[in-house]
Motif scaffolding. Structure first.
Motif, PDB file in Angstrom:
ATOM      1  N   LYS A 180      -4.889   3.686  -0.624  1.00  0.00           N
ATOM      2  CA  LYS A 180      -3.978   3.209   0.428  1.00  0.00           C
ATOM      3  C   LYS A 180      -2.582   3.801   0.266  1.00  0.00           C
ATOM      4  CE  LYS A 180      -6.397  -1.182   1.165  1.00  0.00           C
ATOM      5  NZ  LYS A 180      -6.307  -2.663   1.088  1.00  0.00           N
ATOM      6  N   LEU A 181      -2.102   3.892  -0.981  1.00  0.00           N
ATOM      7  CA  LEU A 181      -0.795   4.497  -1.223  1.00  0.00           C
ATOM      8  C   LEU A 181      -0.817   5.973  -0.898  1.00  0.00           C
ATOM      9  CD1 LEU A 181       2.113   4.240  -2.271  1.00  0.00           C
ATOM     10  CD2 LEU A 181       1.230   4.692  -4.577  1.00  0.00           C
ATOM     11  N   TRP A 182      -1.901   6.672  -1.261  1.00  0.00           N
ATOM     12  CA  TRP A 182      -2.057   8.088  -0.945  1.00  0.00           C
ATOM     13  C   TRP A 182      -2.002   8.305   0.574  1.00  0.00           C
ATOM     14  CZ3 TRP A 182      -2.090  12.926  -2.695  1.00  0.00           C
ATOM     15  CH2 TRP A 182      -2.764  13.920  -1.970  1.00  0.00           C
ATOM     16  N   GLU A 183      -2.747   7.492   1.301  1.00  0.00           N
ATOM     17  CA  GLU A 183      -2.771   7.616   2.766  1.00  0.00           C
ATOM     18  C   GLU A 183      -1.396   7.362   3.362  1.00  0.00           C
ATOM     19  OE1 GLU A 183      -5.770   4.996   4.193  1.00  0.00           O
ATOM     20  OE2 GLU A 183      -7.432   6.165   3.355  1.00  0.00           O
ATOM     21  N   LYS A 184      -0.678   6.386   2.820  1.00  0.00           N
ATOM     22  CA  LYS A 184       0.656   6.083   3.331  1.00  0.00           C
ATOM     23  C   LYS A 184       1.592   7.270   3.156  1.00  0.00           C
ATOM     24  CE  LYS A 184       4.425   4.454   4.721  1.00  0.00           C
ATOM     25  NZ  LYS A 184       4.659   4.415   6.184  1.00  0.00           N
ATOM     26  N   LEU A 185       1.606   7.866   1.971  1.00  0.00           N
ATOM     27  CA  LEU A 185       2.526   8.970   1.702  1.00  0.00           C
ATOM     28  C   LEU A 185       2.137  10.236   2.473  1.00  0.00           C
ATOM     29  CD1 LEU A 185       3.129   8.449  -2.125  1.00  0.00           C
ATOM     30  CD2 LEU A 185       4.690   7.901  -0.251  1.00  0.00           C
ATOM     31  N   THR A 186       0.852  10.522   2.562  1.00  0.00           N
ATOM     32  CA  THR A 186       0.434  11.718   3.319  1.00  0.00           C
ATOM     33  C   THR A 186       0.733  11.546   4.808  1.00  0.00           C
ATOM     34  OG1 THR A 186      -1.834  10.822   3.386  1.00  0.00           O
ATOM     35  CG2 THR A 186      -1.338  12.441   1.680  1.00  0.00           C
ATOM     36  N   PHE A 342       8.301 -10.796   1.862  1.00  0.00           N
ATOM     37  CA  PHE A 342       9.040  -9.667   1.285  1.00  0.00           C
ATOM     38  C   PHE A 342       8.369  -8.363   1.725  1.00  0.00           C
ATOM     39  CE2 PHE A 342       9.864  -6.615  -2.221  1.00  0.00           C
ATOM     40  CZ  PHE A 342      11.240  -6.515  -2.060  1.00  0.00           C
ATOM     41  N   HIS A 343       8.881  -7.812   2.821  1.00  0.00           N
ATOM     42  CA  HIS A 343       8.276  -6.609   3.397  1.00  0.00           C
ATOM     43  C   HIS A 343       9.343  -5.612   3.854  1.00  0.00           C
ATOM     44  CE1 HIS A 343       4.493  -8.749   3.245  1.00  0.00           C
ATOM     45  NE2 HIS A 343       4.948  -9.686   4.065  1.00  0.00           N
ATOM     46  N   PRO A 344      10.255  -5.181   2.984  1.00  0.00           N
ATOM     47  CA  PRO A 344      11.256  -4.203   3.425  1.00  0.00           C
ATOM     48  C   PRO A 344      10.636  -2.861   3.786  1.00  0.00           C
ATOM     49  CG  PRO A 344      11.313  -4.474   1.043  1.00  0.00           C
ATOM     50  CD  PRO A 344      10.409  -5.530   1.569  1.00  0.00           C
ATOM     51  N   ALA A 345       9.530  -2.520   3.108  1.00  0.00           N
ATOM     52  CA  ALA A 345       8.802  -1.269   3.334  1.00  0.00           C
ATOM     53  C   ALA A 345       7.429  -1.436   2.695  1.00  0.00           C
ATOM     54  CB  ALA A 345       9.548  -0.092   2.702  1.00  0.00           C
ATOM     55  N   PRO A 346       6.469  -0.594   3.046  1.00  0.00           N
ATOM     56  CA  PRO A 346       5.190  -0.634   2.326  1.00  0.00           C
ATOM     57  C   PRO A 346       5.431  -0.521   0.823  1.00  0.00           C
ATOM     58  CG  PRO A 346       5.012   0.771   4.254  1.00  0.00           C
ATOM     59  CD  PRO A 346       6.465   0.410   4.125  1.00  0.00           C
ATOM     60  N   LEU A 347       4.733  -1.327   0.045  1.00  0.00           N
ATOM     61  CA  LEU A 347       5.014  -1.357  -1.390  1.00  0.00           C
ATOM     62  C   LEU A 347       3.729  -1.412  -2.205  1.00  0.00           C
ATOM     63  CD1 LEU A 347       4.624  -4.525  -2.589  1.00  0.00           C
ATOM     64  CD2 LEU A 347       6.639  -4.867  -1.142  1.00  0.00           C
ATOM     65  N   CYS A 348       3.867  -0.965  -3.449  1.00  0.00           N
ATOM     66  CA  CYS A 348       2.728  -0.939  -4.354  1.00  0.00           C
ATOM     67  C   CYS A 348       3.185  -1.398  -5.732  1.00  0.00           C
ATOM     68  CB  CYS A 348       2.136   0.470  -4.431  1.00  0.00           C
ATOM     69  SG  CYS A 348       0.625   0.587  -5.404  1.00  0.00           S
ATOM     70  N   SER A 349       2.479  -2.375  -6.297  1.00  0.00           N
ATOM     71  CA  SER A 349       2.801  -2.895  -7.629  1.00  0.00           C
ATOM     72  C   SER A 349       1.836  -2.303  -8.652  1.00  0.00           C
ATOM     73  CB  SER A 349       2.694  -4.423  -7.625  1.00  0.00           C
ATOM     74  OG  SER A 349       2.838  -4.938  -8.932  1.00  0.00           O
ATOM     75  N   VAL A 384      -3.663  -4.026 -12.410  1.00  0.00           N
ATOM     76  CA  VAL A 384      -3.883  -3.979 -10.958  1.00  0.00           C
ATOM     77  C   VAL A 384      -2.963  -2.933 -10.328  1.00  0.00           C
ATOM     78  CG1 VAL A 384      -4.685  -6.367 -10.675  1.00  0.00           C
ATOM     79  CG2 VAL A 384      -2.230  -5.880 -10.634  1.00  0.00           C
ATOM     80  N   ILE A 385      -3.462  -2.312  -9.288  1.00  0.00           N
ATOM     81  CA  ILE A 385      -2.662  -1.467  -8.396  1.00  0.00           C
ATOM     82  C   ILE A 385      -2.761  -2.121  -7.028  1.00  0.00           C
ATOM     83  CG2 ILE A 385      -2.353   0.834  -7.388  1.00  0.00           C
ATOM     84  CD1 ILE A 385      -3.837   1.989  -9.818  1.00  0.00           C
ATOM     85  N   CYS A 386      -1.738  -2.889  -6.663  1.00  0.00           N
ATOM     86  CA  CYS A 386      -1.778  -3.707  -5.443  1.00  0.00           C
ATOM     87  C   CYS A 386      -0.855  -3.126  -4.380  1.00  0.00           C
ATOM     88  CB  CYS A 386      -1.348  -5.142  -5.748  1.00  0.00           C
ATOM     89  SG  CYS A 386      -2.503  -6.050  -6.778  1.00  0.00           S
ATOM     90  N   TYR A 387      -1.406  -2.839  -3.207  1.00  0.00           N
ATOM     91  CA  TYR A 387      -0.637  -2.235  -2.117  1.00  0.00           C
ATOM     92  C   TYR A 387      -0.533  -3.196  -0.941  1.00  0.00           C
ATOM     93  CZ  TYR A 387       0.579   0.971   1.697  1.00  0.00           C
ATOM     94  OH  TYR A 387       1.178   1.559   2.768  1.00  0.00           O
ATOM     95  N   SER A 388       0.657  -3.230  -0.341  1.00  0.00           N
ATOM     96  CA  SER A 388       0.853  -3.940   0.919  1.00  0.00           C
ATOM     97  C   SER A 388       1.491  -2.972   1.909  1.00  0.00           C
ATOM     98  CB  SER A 388       1.765  -5.146   0.741  1.00  0.00           C
ATOM     99  OG  SER A 388       2.132  -5.683   2.012  1.00  0.00           O
ATOM    100  N   GLY A 389       0.868  -2.796   3.051  1.00  0.00           N
ATOM    101  CA  GLY A 389       1.369  -1.842   4.033  1.00  0.00           C
ATOM    102  C   GLY A 389       2.309  -2.439   5.065  1.00  0.00           C
TER     103      GLY A 389
END
Length: 393
Positions: A180-186, A342-349, A384-389
């Motif tokens: 999901k993070l890869w897709e967001k950045l690409t 808390f959603h200033p931008a898509p984020l990943c923990s 964990v690698i947790c993503y919120s879009g």
């Protein structure tokens, strides 16, 4: 004595005395007291103490109050113990431990950067990029195991090749949103070529910071990201968190290294900092007692700054606890829900589990892991690698 004379020694004695007083307050479950120094955040801390006292009709105390609050407060009191001195106001009482952690991880750092040097020329082939992205994201994830606040300041550093460990550690990633993070950045790069910004909210100095720098280097080299904003701490925090001094010292260690590869990246990273490809910044909010759902109300300027990013990486256990409020969630609660707005931008923990809170798992997954490892939530062996879009309009 050599640097400060007798007055410096008296300062150290006074600091030790204030530390001893703090230790006694913790051990005997005293009430939390107001700060007395002249820090830029003192009024905020004291106002929050007043709020908590009014809410519960008595001042917070160590054994009964929200752990996230009193734990943060303890580190702020350590800062106060130093700041009230005459000559040693900027002393970092954890400095030697952090630097020892870096030096003790030297062999692993060299292995990692030499691998990085070999990888960068291969990034001209697009199909290689996805594999390298995942590899260095996982290195960045597991670098978070090196946390001195968890080990009570004892040795906790990287001793083996981080790349070779990845396959063995893979089954211990309980949730993996890498794709999901890869897709967001690409997608961001296609939509706005040459202008993609990634923010990294840093955690630990030493080996973990090196993994953060290497990930940022990979993202710049493959053209996936164009600028990286790093967020550090304004004061010594949770033993090993990155401060401005740690950041500058680490880059200088690379630049001045006798190892040719480290020195090469040190020169490159200095250039990034000069031309603003990389930006290092601090803000008081990161060292306040609030969880991140309160950021927009408490520190609107920081929230607005983070909203300029295409994506945000938040490193480590404390950032995760502040994302989800350190609350007693059902582990199957959706990550988006636990962020509570808390959603200033898509984020990943990126987080190795070191505290007994976790969300975003599959139903029954927590029970399955507990049957394998009863201490799975606190020993740092699971992650964990947790993503919120989501992004707030």
């Amino acid at each position: 004595m050599e640097e400060y004379g007798e007055e410096g020694v008296e300062d150290l004695k006074a600091i030790a005395g204030r530390m001893s007083k703090l230790k006694n307050e913790v051990q005997t479950n005293k009430h939390v007291i107001a700060l007395e120094d002249d820090g830029s955040d003192t009024a905020i801390w004291n106002q929050y103490l007043d709020e908590e006292t009014a809410k519960h009709r008595e001042a917070p105390c160590w054994f009964k109050s929200a752990w996230l609050y009193v734990e943060c407060y303890m580190y702020r009191r350590i800062k106060e113990a130093v700041h009230l001195s005459k000559l040693l106001k900027t002393l970092d009482v954890f400095c030697d431990q952090k630097r020892h952690g870096f030096v003790s991880s030297q062999a692993s750092i060299i292995t990692l950067v030499e691998h990085l040097k070999e990888v960068i020329p291969t990034l001209q082939w697009a199909e290689k990029n996805r594999e390298v992205f995942q590899q260095y994201l996982e290195v960045c994830l597991w670098g978070n195991k090196c946390d001195l606040s968890i080990s009570a300041g004892s040795e906790n550093f990287q001793k083996t090749s981080p790349i070779q460990q990845l396959a063995m550690l893979k089954p211990h990633i309980l949730r993996d949103d890498t794709e999901k993070l890869w897709e967001k950045l690409t997608t961001a790069q296609k939509a706005n070529p040459g202008k993609v910004r990634l923010d990294i909210v840093l955690d630990n100095a030493g080996f973990e910071l090196v993994t953060d720098l290497c990930l940022a280097e990979v993202l710049i080299a493959m053209g996936l990201v164009n600028t990286v904003h790093f967020h550090g701490k304004t004061m010594p925090w949770f033993v090993s968190d990155v401060t401005t001094d740690d950041w500058e010292w680490t880059v200088e260690q690379f630049h001045a290294s006798n190892n040719a590869t480290m020195s090469e990246f040190g020169r490159k990273w200095r250039k990034y900092l000069t031309d603003k490809t990389w930006v290092y910044k601090v803000h008081d909010f990161w060292c306040l007692p609030f969880d991140y759902s309160e950021m927009r109300m408490r520190s609107a300027d920081l929230y607005k700054d983070l909203a300029q990013a295409d994506a945000i990486l938040l490193k480590g256990d404390l950032n995760y606890r502040k994302l989800v409020g350190d609350l007693n969630w059902d582990p199957a609660t959706p990550f988006d829900t636990a962020l509570r707005g808390f959603h200033p931008a898509p984020l990943c923990s990126l987080r190795a589990l070191k505290a007994d809170v976790v969300v975003g798992l599959k139903p029954e997954q927590a029970k399955e892991v507990e049957s394998q490892d009863p201490k799975w939530m606190t020993n740092g062996n699971w992650s964990v690698i947790c993503y919120s879009g989501l992004r707030e309009a």
